[in-house]
Design a protein around this motif. Structure first.
Motif, short mmCIF file in Angstrom:
data_model
loop_
_atom_site.label_atom_id
_atom_site.label_comp_id
_atom_site.label_asym_id
_atom_site.label_seq_id
_atom_site.Cartn_x
_atom_site.Cartn_y
_atom_site.Cartn_z
N TYR A 280 0.86 -1.18 0.00
CA TYR A 280 0.00 0.00 0.00
C TYR A 280 0.90 1.23 0.00
N SER A 281 0.66 2.14 -0.92
CA SER A 281 1.46 3.36 -1.01
C SER A 281 0.55 4.55 -1.24
N VAL A 282 0.87 5.66 -0.58
CA VAL A 282 0.12 6.89 -0.79
C VAL A 282 1.03 8.07 -0.46
N ASN A 283 0.87 9.15 -1.20
CA ASN A 283 1.56 10.38 -0.83
C ASN A 283 0.69 11.59 -1.12
N PHE A 284 0.95 12.65 -0.38
CA PHE A 284 0.21 13.90 -0.50
C PHE A 284 1.22 15.04 -0.70
#
Length: 775
Positions: A280-284
């Motif tokens: 799972y990967s996420v960036n803002f």
């Protein structure tokens, strides 16, 4: 009266007509980010350039303009009946002078940087549809990112295939891990879905970036908020049960912009036994333009990986294409969180400053297959098996600040910065008793004894100051001088009171000065050359200094690099060629030595030598067709290195010298090529073929065993719909290892035989996507 009234109306009309302006916004056609400093030209005369928001305005009455930016394809716009323009620029397929930021942490033309640096732009990333970063990085001359499965990897850049801390991995110019806590797998802590560009510096870059930037430094540039709003959703899967969903989007409203993106990947029952994983990967990223001169950017990234680790194969299983694991209990679980806040301020046209405060929180827990060891008698008879479970955590608080000043004197530029990184960490390892079915060579189970092998904490503090001065003594010549000082402090506290070879508390300090001297000379006609001398350094990793498994004390390693190179364009700028030659001399290089029980031990080599040539050719004879060929020919040699061996029959030790031997796992030739066709008569369609070659290499330092290397071929097809009905939809079809070649990404030899990390068999991926954007 009527005469004056008519005169007034005519005057008002003329004033209005001549005061009319045409406004526009220029964005990247793929990321939809606004592009600053784009030249708006008329007949080779610059009318204006875009501001930080990608906006411009010009007087009405102009018929056509050219929109020009380095690294992008120039676009000509007809202005008839236009008052507001939305212009999208495509990144160039033949990039003569790409803009890079990794050479000095500020944007500059490639030709002004006296280093070997390559860029993978957003077009390459979009067209490749990579499921792992090695599929992108292996397009770069001199780079071999070794696929170890499930986004795990190691690297070879101006070095043999190695697991040691010889590379620096960064996200937007900030190292993703602190000095002393390197992980050869750490690029699984990157959200590749949110990356818009990748820049690769080859050779030492310690004068700017510090420790570990020896073989190379890789900087992942993340995507920012789009102009207006934009979004993308894609779904893909392959014939071995890999499934992945990507989603990203963002907007800009007034002074504020937001981007968010990530992906979820899942694999179960793949071609290789015991290789299930979840990622799972996420960036803002948010951006706020406080005023015309000040910008505030905040980013956050979270990556989670949970993977089974099947381990390598013996020769019998490998050549029989039997991909079964010899155990079913090893694993790796990773959680990585990073956050940054950056303030950029332009004081005037000649001075700018930025401050970046960053935070990291990282945990890696594993039961590693590579620590499973067999204990044998002096005659080689099996007795027992053991292993370990371990967990490493660190938290970082850091600051990076840099100021740039331009001077009229010799058109010079001064850059100075500081770097602070406070990263307390902890580590423990517990001993496992492992049960083995000797007849089937299969490890059936394990028992955690609860006995600690290691249990310690480290206060790690890295302070650094650096400066770089650039001058133009004459117009074609640019000279760059750099210097960085690092102080690396380890404060070790042992929680074990007995059963360990280390004292309760130990302090280690490393003070390093890394200079750089380089020049570029522009010969005109899009050709020139560069030369540089640089120093790279590598203090011992905390795991090497304080792990009870490490029996030999280690020294700091240093590398002196001498390099020349050049670039040229030909055939009316349709071909671009770049070449680099290097000689890197290593002193006390840390070598990974394989032990009889199949575990490893690090030790210093007195001297090593790494010499090679890197070359890249890009050719686009017509707009529809582009061809890339790149490679490296290198020789990696032990100059002064020996190992101590034991004769268990006589119980005596003796020394084996490997002076003048080729370093193991060092292919003499690494090459790749790519042919891409995008027909203008069928807009949106693309087809590309790839070839990758890894040459034969020695698998042991004695140079008595070899692996033949491999050639693999990939096919990539895609179509982006352009019609109004389903505009924004896309589909792609990739075939990796087209000929279903049996190959190993890396091979290791020990006294009982060879072990192979098998490459994937033919893999077919199908994906669909939908994207939208509006300014």
């Amino acid at each position: 009266m009527k005469k004056y009234y008519i005169y007034f109306l005519l005057n008002l009309f003329a004033t209005t007509a001549f005061s009319q302006t045409i406004t526009g916004t220029v964005t990247d056609a793929i990321t939809h980010e606004p592009l600053a400093n784009v030249s708006i030209n008329q007949a080779n005369h610059r009318l204006t350039q875009t501001n930080a928001s990608g906006q411009f305005s010009i007087a009405a009455g102009i018929q056509t303009i050219s929109v020009v930016m380095m690294g992008y394809t120039t676009k000509t716009i007809n202005l008839s009946n236009a008052d507001k323009l939305n212009i999208e620029l495509d990144p160039s397929s033949v990039d003569l002078q790409p803009v890079v930021v990794s050479a000095n942490r500020e944007g500059q033309a490639r030709q002004d940087a006296p280093i070997a640096i390559s860029k993978i732009n957003s077009t390459q990333i979009k067209d490749t549809k990579a499921t792992a970063l090695y599929q992108l990085l292996n397009k770069v001359a001199g780079v071999y990112m070794v696929n170890l499965g499930n986004e795990q990897h190691t690297m070879a850049i101006r070095q043999p295939i190695t697991y040691n801390a010889l590379y620096l991995y960064m996200e937007d110019g900030v190292p993703i891990r602190p000095t002393g806590i390197f992980n050869h797998n750490s690029l699984y802590e990157i959200n590749m879905s949110g990356v818009k560009d990748i820049e690769v510096i080859k050779g030492p870059a310690s004068s700017l970036y510090g420790s570990n930037a020896i073989g190379g430094a890789i900087n992942f540039i993340t995507q920012g908020p789009p102009a207006g709003y934009a979004g993308n959703l894609s779904i893909q899967g392959d014939n071995y049960n890999y499934r992945r969903v990507d989603a990203d989007g963002g907007f800009t409203s007034g002074k504020f912009g937001l981007y968010a993106g990530g992906y979820i990947a899942h694999q179960k029952n793949s071609w290789q036994d015991y290789s299930d994983f979840d990622k799972y990967s996420v960036n803002f990223k948010t951006a706020y333009a406080m005023d015309d001169r000040t910008k505030l950017t905040a980013t956050a990234a979270y990556n989670y990986l949970n993977t089974q680790t099947p381990g390598s194969l013996d020769s019998t299983h490998f050549y029989n294409k039997s991909y079964g694991s010899n155990q079913r209990f090893t694993y790796r679980k990773v959680e990585a969180f990073r956050a940054c806040v950056k303030v950029e301020h332009n004081w005037n046209d000649k001075n700018s400053t930025f401050f970046t405060a960053f935070f990291r929180d990282n945990s890696t827990a594993q039961l590693p297959s590579y620590f499973i060891a067999d204990v044998r008698s002096s005659t080689g008879i099996y007795q027992s098996s053991s292993g370990q479970v371990n967990d490493q955590k660190f938290t970082s608080y850091g600051l990076l600040a840099q100021h740039r000043a331009n001077f009229t004197f010799l058109k010079s530029r001064l850059i100075a910065g500081i770097y602070l990184d406070d990263s307390p960490s902890s580590y423990y390892a517990q001993f496992l008793n492992i049960t083995k079915d000797v007849a089937d060579n299969y490890y059936t189970s394990f028992t955690n004894t609860g006995t600690y092998i290691d249990n310690y904490r480290i206060k790690l503090f890295n302070t650094a100051a650096y400066t770089q001065y650039e001058i133009n003594p004459v117009e074609p010549l640019r000279v760059v001088m750099g210097l960085r000082y690092d102080h690396v402090h380890y404060n070790f506290t042992n929680a074990l009171t007995s059963g360990t070879k280390y004292k309760q508390q130990e302090t280690n300090d490393f003070n390093i000065i890394a200079p750089k001297l380089g020049l570029t000379y522009y010969l005109g006609g899009n050709k020139g050359f560069y030369a540089n001398y640089s120093v790279g350094f590598q203090p011992p990793e905390t795991g090497d200094l304080y792990s009870s498994r490490q029996l030999t004390p280690l020294k700091q390693a240093t590398f002196n690099n001498y390099e020349v190179g050049g670039w040229l364009s030909a055939f009316d700028k349709k071909m671009y060629v770049e070449v680099s030659l290097y000689d890197m001399e290593g002193h006390n290089e840390i070598i990974n030595q394989l032990q009889p029980d199949n575990t490893t031990q690090n030790q210093n080599a007195g001297a090593t030598r790494h010499r090679g040539i890197e070359y890249a050719i890009t050719y686009a004879p017509v707009s529809d067709l582009s061809f890339r060929f790149n490679g490296t020919n290198a020789k990696h040699t032990y100059v002064d290195y020996s190992e101590v061996a034991t004769n268990y029959v006589t119980n005596t030790s003796y020394s084996i010298s490997y002076n003048s031997k080729r370093m193991n796992n060092a292919p003499a030739w690494i090459a790749g090529s790519e042919l891409t066709y995008k027909p203008t008569y069928f807009p949106g369609f693309r087809v590309g073929g790839e070839w990758q070659h890894i040459d034969q290499y020695f698998t042991n330092p004695a140079n008595t065993k070899t692996y033949s290397g491999y050639n693999i071929y990939n096919l990539r097809l895609g179509y982006d719909f352009k019609s109004d009905v389903i505009k924004g939809a896309g589909i792609w079809f990739n075939v990796l290892n087209l000929t279903n070649k049996l190959y190993a990404t890396t091979v290791t030899s020990n006294q009982y035989g060879d072990t192979y990390d098998a490459g994937p068999p033919r893999t077919i991926t199908l994906g669909i996507s939908y994207s939208f954007a509006k300014q």
